[in-house]
Motif scaffolding. Structure first.
Motif, PDB file in Angstrom:
ATOM      1  N   ILE A  17      -0.608 -63.794 -60.032  1.00  0.00           N
ATOM      2  CA  ILE A  17      -0.403 -64.485 -58.761  1.00  0.00           C
ATOM      3  C   ILE A  17      -0.723 -63.545 -57.603  1.00  0.00           C
ATOM      4  O   ILE A  17      -0.669 -62.306 -57.748  1.00  0.00           O
ATOM      5  N   ASP A  18      -1.043 -64.119 -56.454  1.00  0.00           N
ATOM      6  CA  ASP A  18      -1.122 -63.333 -55.220  1.00  0.00           C
ATOM      7  C   ASP A  18       0.277 -62.772 -54.967  1.00  0.00           C
ATOM      8  O   ASP A  18       1.235 -63.548 -54.824  1.00  0.00           O
ATOM      9  N   SER A  20       1.791 -61.784 -52.527  1.00  0.00           N
ATOM     10  CA  SER A  20       2.485 -62.169 -51.289  1.00  0.00           C
ATOM     11  C   SER A  20       3.036 -63.600 -51.366  1.00  0.00           C
ATOM     12  O   SER A  20       3.692 -64.066 -50.440  1.00  0.00           O
ATOM     13  N   THR A  21       2.776 -64.283 -52.468  1.00  0.00           N
ATOM     14  CA  THR A  21       3.295 -65.660 -52.617  1.00  0.00           C
ATOM     15  C   THR A  21       4.816 -65.650 -52.555  1.00  0.00           C
ATOM     16  O   THR A  21       5.465 -64.849 -53.231  1.00  0.00           O
ATOM     17  N   TRP A  25       7.693 -70.632 -54.172  1.00  0.00           N
ATOM     18  CA  TRP A  25       6.540 -71.348 -54.719  1.00  0.00           C
ATOM     19  C   TRP A  25       6.174 -70.834 -56.098  1.00  0.00           C
ATOM     20  O   TRP A  25       5.638 -71.579 -56.924  1.00  0.00           O
ATOM     21  N   THR A  26       6.499 -69.582 -56.365  1.00  0.00           N
ATOM     22  CA  THR A  26       6.286 -69.056 -57.718  1.00  0.00           C
ATOM     23  C   THR A  26       7.188 -69.800 -58.691  1.00  0.00           C
ATOM     24  O   THR A  26       6.760 -70.223 -59.771  1.00  0.00           O
ATOM     25  N   ASP A  29       5.967 -73.870 -58.483  1.00  0.00           N
ATOM     26  CA  ASP A  29       4.610 -74.251 -58.895  1.00  0.00           C
ATOM     27  C   ASP A  29       4.158 -73.563 -60.185  1.00  0.00           C
ATOM     28  O   ASP A  29       3.406 -74.152 -60.959  1.00  0.00           O
ATOM     29  N   HIS A  30       4.591 -72.349 -60.386  1.00  0.00           N
ATOM     30  CA  HIS A  30       4.105 -71.600 -61.551  1.00  0.00           C
ATOM     31  C   HIS A  30       5.069 -71.677 -62.726  1.00  0.00           C
ATOM     32  O   HIS A  30       4.649 -71.666 -63.872  1.00  0.00           O
ATOM     33  N   PRO A  63       8.473 -62.311 -50.824  1.00  0.00           N
ATOM     34  CA  PRO A  63       7.236 -62.295 -51.595  1.00  0.00           C
ATOM     35  C   PRO A  63       7.537 -61.945 -53.049  1.00  0.00           C
ATOM     36  O   PRO A  63       8.420 -61.123 -53.319  1.00  0.00           O
TER      37      PRO A  63
END
Ligand code: FES
Ligand code: FES
Length: 153
Positions: A17-18, A20-21, A25-26, A29-30, A63
Motif C-alpha cells: 500500500i501507499d 501515507s494511506t 481506509w487500509t 478497503d484492504h 498514516p
C-alpha cells in the motif's frame, strides 16, 4: 508502495500500500474491516475510532506506515462474538439510534473503562468526544455506568 506489517484483532497482516494511506481506509478497503466508519476524515467525529496498541485512536488521522509492527483492534475484535459487556448493554439499553457512530463510541468506551473502572459523567464526557448526530449521549452514559458496575461485581 510499501509492504506494511501489523496485527489486526490478533491476526498478522501484510498490506502492499501507499504508506501515507490512512489506517481507516487500509482497514476498510484492504482488510474489509468495515465496522470502522468514516465520518469527517479530520479527527473530529470519532466514527473511525480503533485501538492502537490498546489506546483509542482516530484511524482517519494515522498514516498506515505509523502502525508498522503495532496491534490494532477494531470493533470486530472487541470481543469474540459480540459479547463484550458494553456490546451486551448497548443492546439491552437500546443505545444506538441510526448506529453509524456507535462502533467508534464503543471502542472509546472500552478504552475509558480500562483507564477509569468507575467513571463519572464528567469522565465519560471528557474521554468520549465522539459525535452522535442522533443524540444518544444519555443512553451511552447509562450503559457505561452499568458496565462499570457489572465489571466490578
Ligand atoms: Fe475519523 Fe471523523 S472519520 S474522526
Ligand atoms: Fe446515529 Fe449516533 S446513533 S449518529
Amino acid at each position: 508502495m510499501s509492504s506494511i506489517k501489523f496485527k489486526v484483532n490478533g491476526e498478522s497482516q501484510s498490506v502492499d500500500i501507499d504508506p501515507s494511506t490512512p489506517l481507516l481506509w487500509t482497514l476498510r478497503d484492504h482488510l474489509k474491516k468495515t465496522g470502522t466508519k468514516f465520518g469527517c476524515g479530520v479527527g473530529q467525529c470519532g466514527a473511525c475510532t480503533v485501538h492502537f496498541n490498546g489506546v483509542a485512536t482516530r484511524s482517519c488521522l494515522i498514516p498506515v506506515q505509523s502502525v508498522e509492527g503495532a496491534e490494532i483492534t477494531t470493533i470486530e475484535g472487541l470481543s469474540e462474538s459480540g459479547d463484550h459487556v458494553l456490546q451486551k448493554l448497548w443492546v439491552e439499553l437500546n443505545v444506538p439510534q441510526c448506529g453509524y457512530c456507535q462502533a467508534g463510541v464503543l471502542m472509546a468506551a472500552a478504552d475509558l473503562l480500562k483507564r477509569k473502572p468507575n467513571p463519572t459523567d464528567e469522565d465519560i464526557d471528557s474521554h468520549i468526544s465522539n459525535i452522535c448526530r442522533c443524540g444518544t449521549y444519555p443512553r451511552i452514559r447509562a450503559a457505561i455506568h452499568r458496565a462499570a458496575k457489572e465489571i466490578q461485581a
